[in-house]
Design an enzyme around this catalytic site. Structure first.
Site, short mmCIF file in Angstrom:
data_model
loop_
_atom_site.label_atom_id
_atom_site.label_comp_id
_atom_site.label_asym_id
_atom_site.label_seq_id
_atom_site.Cartn_x
_atom_site.Cartn_y
_atom_site.Cartn_z
N GLY A 8 0.78 -1.13 0.09
CA GLY A 8 -0.05 -0.14 -0.12
C GLY A 8 0.90 1.22 -0.14
N ASP A 99 -5.43 -3.35 -5.23
CA ASP A 99 -5.62 -3.44 -4.01
C ASP A 99 -7.17 -3.47 -3.67
OD1 ASP A 99 -5.84 -1.06 -4.74
OD2 ASP A 99 -4.97 -0.30 -2.60
#
Length: 239
Positions: A8, A99
């Site tokens: 991330g 994601d």
């Protein structure tokens, strides 16, 4: 054995999955990604490596170097039109972050029902998944801590201080904490109000536990939701 990696904006999470469960998991700040080599020194070998990276090209290059030193060949996930029972409603499917795509697949594999898929990290994403597995759209807003930092950075008198939630905040730190939490909860609850009957809210990410207690809707907290989705993607690719 599948090594799943969720890179991330702020943190990289990873997990080694085999025999139906997680054998080992861990995380490092993206700024300290070199620590992975030490963490993986005694890690069992993986048959597949699958990665969702939203941290940019420079981070990808660092990961590629680490994988190459361990003779790993990763699969870099990109959102598709259809995969693992989920249909992507974006006009251009690959514009959806890997994601978010993995989180949708993870939620669908766990629930197989309509759900609001929320990931509360650096940014908070709120995505709608219908009962037939269609992702029909979602929203992105600044994450809880990013909201607080933006106030401190862009105002003269509002500090970046640790506050507490209060129904009636009586100091500045509590007012900021309460306002940001309510903003997150409000966006989630407003999106949930449009959901089909029987829907659930799946909540994941670093700020998930802080937000969950302020929601008045059914919530299921799922650790490592993106990793769960990555494992399903890898399993599907291996068929």
């Amino acid at each position: 054995m599948i090594l799943a990696v969720d890179c991330g904006n702020s943190r990289l999470k990873w997990g080694l999955h085999g025999n139906g469960g997680w054998r080992k998991t861990g995380s490092v700040p993206v700024s300290e990604i070199g620590r992975l080599e030490r963490s993986w020194q005694k890690l069992a070998s993986a048959d597949q490596v699958v990665v969702a990276n939203v941290a940019g090209r420079s981070v990808r290059k660092k990961l590629e170097t680490i994988f190459a030193r361990r003779s790993m060949v990763p699969a870099w996930v990109k959102a598709k039109r259809r995969e693992c029972g989920v249909t992507n409603g974006y006009g251009r499917p690959d514009q959806l972050g890997p994601d978010r795509w993995a989180a949708l697949i993870g939620a669908w594999s766990i629930l197989r029902r309509p759900c609001l898929v929320v990931t509360a990290g650096t940014a908070t994403t709120v995505d709608v998944l219908r009962s037939d597995g269609r992702f029909v759209g979602g929203v992105i807003l600044p994450g809880l801590d990013l909201m607080k930092r933006s106030l401190a950075r862009n105002t003269a008198g509002l500090p970046l201080a640790r506050g507490r939630f209060s129904a009636e905040p009586r100091n500045t730190a509590d007012a900021i904490e309460t306002g940001c939490l309510l903003a997150q909860a409000g966006a989630i609850e407003r999106a949930f109000a449009t959901m089909e009957h029987g829907a659930a809210c799946v909540l994941a990410g670093g700020a998930a536990h802080r937000i969950a207690g302020h929601l008045s809707i059914p919530v299921r907290l799922v650790d490592n939701l993106v990793l769960e989705g990555l494992v399903r993607i890898a399993q599907d690719a291996a068929k």
